[in-house]
Design a protein around this motif. Structure first.
Motif, PDB file in Angstrom:
ATOM      1  N   LEU A   1       0.808  -1.219   0.000  1.00 12.88           N
ATOM      2  CA  LEU A   1       0.000   0.000   0.000  1.00 12.88           C
ATOM      3  C   LEU A   1       0.843   1.272   0.000  1.00 12.88           C
ATOM      4  O   LEU A   1       0.307   2.369   0.157  1.00 12.88           O
TER       5      LEU A   1
ATOM      6  N   LYS B   1      -7.451   1.765   0.879  1.00 15.86           N
ATOM      7  CA  LYS B   1      -7.150   0.424   0.368  1.00 15.86           C
ATOM      8  C   LYS B   1      -6.547   0.454  -1.035  1.00 15.86           C
ATOM      9  O   LYS B   1      -6.876  -0.365  -1.900  1.00 15.86           O
ATOM     10  N   CYS B   2      -5.657   1.418  -1.261  1.00 15.83           N
ATOM     11  CA  CYS B   2      -4.929   1.467  -2.526  1.00 15.83           C
ATOM     12  C   CYS B   2      -3.528   1.997  -2.258  1.00 15.83           C
ATOM     13  O   CYS B   2      -3.260   2.564  -1.188  1.00 15.83           O
TER      14      CYS B   2
ATOM     15  N   TYR C   1      -0.541   4.215  -1.907  1.00 13.05           N
ATOM     16  CA  TYR C   1      -0.464   5.656  -1.683  1.00 13.05           C
ATOM     17  C   TYR C   1       0.784   5.956  -0.851  1.00 13.05           C
ATOM     18  O   TYR C   1       0.882   5.547   0.309  1.00 13.05           O
TER      19      TYR C   1
END
Length: 349
Positions: free
Chosen positions: A201, A299-300, A302
């Protein structure tokens, strides 16, 4: 330290106090706190108080209430920032923390704690550490030994040194080893919660996996650093300047081996012979407002640099605070070797 070991009832004798003091371990000053029937703290008592009392009248049957120091310094429990410098300048080793009923609920060992910061922390520990292979083939990079304990433990101990008691650790690669080593953090007197990343992540994405941070500001740091960064300096600068985020910085010096021209069109107006330039570089330690985390994509992937870019682009306040001590980013074998040699110097002093 179990708080009840520091308590003694008002009607117990100074002999009882001596026995209790002899059992104390892991504390910078042997001290007890005298409580009444309701648990209200009446005063403090040390071995020095007992010696002076016995020297005065040779009695050992007196109650601790008769000789305790009723004019002791203390603080009430609070989630706010507590500046400890005012106590460190006095002959005080142990600062009791009381609740509103004047009962003892905690202590601050001033020889071991630099500050009490109102921060929760996320330590990033999920990376693979490929550049340190084969050392990291079976051990996660944060768990590589450094001066008798894992790299990450140096950072956790420093966080504790600044009064931070709730720590999240983001995990992925061989993270079970880290979880098994630290457990719930109770052995260190803190609370540790583990955040597992199903997919990488980035350096900030795991922040979005925490349901709710309980402090207005959150500290984020890499786990593979050896540094004596001053978290209190970062925090107070952030608050004083009312900034959205502060980044710890380290100096990066570039030496140019040639003369550098200062030009105007095709004319040389001046030149510097072999100049050096110093830049402030990202040191991998950040304190940011909790509201920034709430605005991050969830939830990505970054990175923290994405957040910094967004903040600057939108006119937010991003500041830096230079690390005045040491800082080693353990990313390559040469860095690890340097850290191993450097820790020997620290421990020798």
């Amino acid at each position: 330290m179990i708080i009840k070991k520091l308590l003694i009832n008002y009607n117990e004798t100074i002999v009882d106090a001596l026995n209790k003091l002899n059992e104390l371990k892991g504390i910078s000053r042997l001290i007890l706190f005298v409580q009444d029937r309701e648990g209200k703290i009446l005063g403090s008592i040390t071995d020095g108080d007992i010696r002076r009392s016995i020297a005065m009248d040779q009695r050992v049957d007196k109650s601790v209430e008769q000789i305790c120091n009723t004019d002791f310094l203390y603080e009430y429990s609070s989630d706010d920032y507590l500046f400890l410098g005012k106590y460190k300048n006095k002959d005080i080793k142990i600062l009791p923390i009381l609740n509103k009923s004047h009962q003892l609920i905690d202590i601050i060992d001033l020889d071991k704690v630099n500050a009490k910061l109102p921060l929760e922390c996320m330590v990033m520990a999920g990376g693979r550490g490929k550049r340190l292979s084969p050392l990291t083939d079976t051990v996660p990079k944060p768990m590589l030994p450094l001066g008798g304990k894992p790299i990450i433990e140096h950072n956790i101990d420093r966080l504790i040194n600044f009064g931070i008691k709730k720590i999240y650790i983001s995990l992925k690669y061989l993270g079970n080893q880290i979880q098994e080593y630290f457990g719930d953090g109770s052995d260190k007197g803190i609370s540790i919660e583990y955040i597992w990343e199903d997919e990488p992540l980035g350096t900030a994405g795991a922040l979005g996996l925490v349901d709710h941070f309980n402090t207005d500001h959150v500290l984020l740091m890499n786990s593979d650093l050896l540094t004596n960064v001053d978290f209190e300096s970062m925090y107070t600068k952030l608050i004083k300047e009312n900034a959205d985020m502060v980044v710890a910085s380290t100096e990066y010096k570039v030496d140019v081996p040639y003369a550098v021209f200062e030009t105007e069109e095709n004319k040389v107006k001046a030149f510097k012979e072999k100049p050096s330039y110093i830049y402030h570089s990202n040191a991998g330690v950040y304190i940011l407002k909790r509201e920034l985390i709430q605005k991050m994509p969830k939830k990505c992937f970054y990175d923290i640099t994405d957040l910094m870019d967004d903040l600057v682009e939108k006119g937010g306040e991003l500041i830096y605070d230079p690390i005045m001590g040491y800082w080693i980013d353990i990313g390559k074998p040469i860095d690890y070797k340097q850290a191993q040699e450097f820790i020997k110097h620290i421990e020798a002093n």
